[in-house]
Design a protein around this motif. Structure first.
Motif, short mmCIF file in Angstrom:
data_model
loop_
_atom_site.label_atom_id
_atom_site.label_comp_id
_atom_site.label_asym_id
_atom_site.label_seq_id
_atom_site.Cartn_x
_atom_site.Cartn_y
_atom_site.Cartn_z
N ALA A 178 0.89 -1.35 -0.20
CA ALA A 178 0.09 0.32 0.02
C ALA A 178 0.70 0.91 0.14
O ALA A 178 0.41 2.52 -0.75
CB ALA A 178 -0.88 0.23 1.05
N ILE A 179 1.76 1.27 0.55
CA ILE A 179 2.81 2.03 0.50
C ILE A 179 3.55 2.79 -0.16
O ILE A 179 4.20 3.57 -0.51
CB ILE A 179 3.71 2.31 2.02
CG1 ILE A 179 3.12 2.04 3.51
CG2 ILE A 179 5.61 3.14 2.23
CD1 ILE A 179 2.38 3.97 3.74
N LEU A 180 4.10 1.19 -0.69
CA LEU A 180 4.81 1.52 -2.60
C LEU A 180 3.76 2.14 -3.51
O LEU A 180 4.08 2.63 -4.40
CB LEU A 180 5.11 0.53 -2.62
CG LEU A 180 6.17 -0.41 -1.78
CD1 LEU A 180 6.78 -1.54 -2.19
CD2 LEU A 180 7.76 0.53 -2.28
N GLY A 181 2.64 2.00 -3.29
CA GLY A 181 1.84 1.82 -4.09
C GLY A 181 1.46 3.16 -3.85
O GLY A 181 1.44 4.39 -5.36
N ASP A 182 1.44 3.87 -3.20
CA ASP A 182 0.90 5.71 -2.96
C ASP A 182 1.92 6.22 -3.20
O ASP A 182 2.46 7.38 -4.19
CB ASP A 182 0.91 5.93 -1.69
CG ASP A 182 0.61 7.43 -1.68
OD1 ASP A 182 -0.08 7.92 -2.34
OD2 ASP A 182 1.34 7.69 -0.65
N LEU A 183 3.94 5.55 -3.17
CA LEU A 183 4.93 6.25 -3.75
C LEU A 183 5.11 6.60 -4.96
O LEU A 183 5.31 7.20 -5.94
CB LEU A 183 6.86 5.50 -2.69
CG LEU A 183 7.12 6.16 -2.92
CD1 LEU A 183 7.29 7.17 -1.91
CD2 LEU A 183 8.55 4.96 -2.28
N CYS A 184 4.65 5.17 -5.60
CA CYS A 184 4.85 5.20 -7.20
C CYS A 184 4.11 6.28 -7.64
O CYS A 184 4.04 6.75 -8.41
CB CYS A 184 4.39 4.09 -7.61
SG CYS A 184 5.40 2.41 -7.46
N ALA A 185 2.19 6.51 -7.06
CA ALA A 185 1.22 7.65 -7.66
C ALA A 185 1.92 8.58 -7.40
O ALA A 185 1.87 9.63 -8.67
CB ALA A 185 0.21 7.08 -7.06
N ALA A 186 3.10 9.45 -6.38
CA ALA A 186 3.47 10.54 -5.98
C ALA A 186 4.16 10.66 -7.20
O ALA A 186 4.28 11.99 -7.59
CB ALA A 186 4.45 10.43 -4.63
N PHE A 187 5.73 9.83 -7.90
CA PHE A 187 6.09 9.27 -8.84
C PHE A 187 5.55 9.89 -10.15
O PHE A 187 6.19 10.38 -11.17
CB PHE A 187 7.03 8.61 -9.06
CG PHE A 187 8.00 8.16 -10.11
CD1 PHE A 187 9.27 8.99 -9.86
CD2 PHE A 187 7.60 7.30 -11.40
CE1 PHE A 187 10.68 8.93 -10.81
CE2 PHE A 187 8.50 7.53 -12.20
CZ PHE A 187 9.81 8.04 -11.92
N ILE A 188 4.46 9.56 -10.50
CA ILE A 188 3.52 9.41 -11.30
C ILE A 188 3.66 11.26 -11.46
O ILE A 188 3.22 11.44 -12.30
CB ILE A 188 2.40 8.98 -11.77
CG1 ILE A 188 3.15 7.51 -11.82
CG2 ILE A 188 1.25 8.63 -12.59
CD1 ILE A 188 2.28 6.00 -11.63
#
Length: 190
Positions: A103-113
């Motif tokens: 879940a945290i990594l998904g949020d981090l990927c979204a921030a990158f995008i």
């Protein structure tokens, strides 16, 4: 399968997914100090931005794991020692860790995008904002425990649990953000 059986499957799926639902909210509470990207930019834009810190990353993920351990304890009280259904206590902890960190990594990927798209921190990104952690949690868990994902969210009527999570996640995400905004933990209510 009758309607009650499908409702039980949907609620069971939500129960199993709770360790993935807490980390992003907890990351806001624990966040601060050293940023994950250390203030660095890539191609002229911040990699993740000021909203992503190491303290929030680990505080959020560990909060999800702690919730999962509590849920394992509650399930054990009601006679279901292997409620998460993956090889006893340590297998269950593995699934919970994947859900939480995913879940945290998904949020981090979204921030990158969002940074690549030129969106500022806190700027709305419909769909991405609501489902980033869901996608991350399912992807990381499927990577390490594909049979668990299949058995609890894909196989037969269990797809109802996945659909239920996707349908209600928008409302849950919106409610959590409004609460965080009113508590002064978020700058925007979305």
């Amino acid at each position: 399968m009758d309607v009650l059986g499908v409702i039980v499957i949907m609620l069971n799926g939500l129960w199993l997914f709770l360790p993935a639902m807490l980390p992003n909210s907890a990351a806001v509470v624990f966040g601060g100090e050293t940023k994950i990207d250390f203030g660095k930019s890539w191609r002229g834009k911040r990699i993740f931005g000021d909203g992503k810190s190491w303290r929030g990353f680990f505080g959020g993920a560990l909060s999800g794991i702690a919730l999962g351990l509590i849920l394992i304890g509650i399930a054990a009280l009601f006679g279901s020692e292997d409620y998460w259904g993956f090889g006893g206590f340590w297998g269950n902890v593995g699934v919970i860790a994947c859900l939480s960190f995913g879940a945290i990594l998904g949020d981090l990927c979204a921030a990158f995008i969002k940074r690549r798209l030129g969106l500022a921190r806190g700027q709305k990104a419909p769909v991405l904002d609501q489902y980033d952690f869901v996608i991350g949690a399912f992807c990381v868990t499927a990577l390490f425990y594909p049979d668990w994902i299949y058995a609890h969210f894909i196989e037969g009527w269990h797809i109802a649990a996945l659909i239920f999570i996707l349908v209600i996640m928008f409302a849950i995400h919106r409610t959590a953000n409004i609460i965080g905004y009113r508590m002064g933990l978020k700058k925007e209510p979305w």
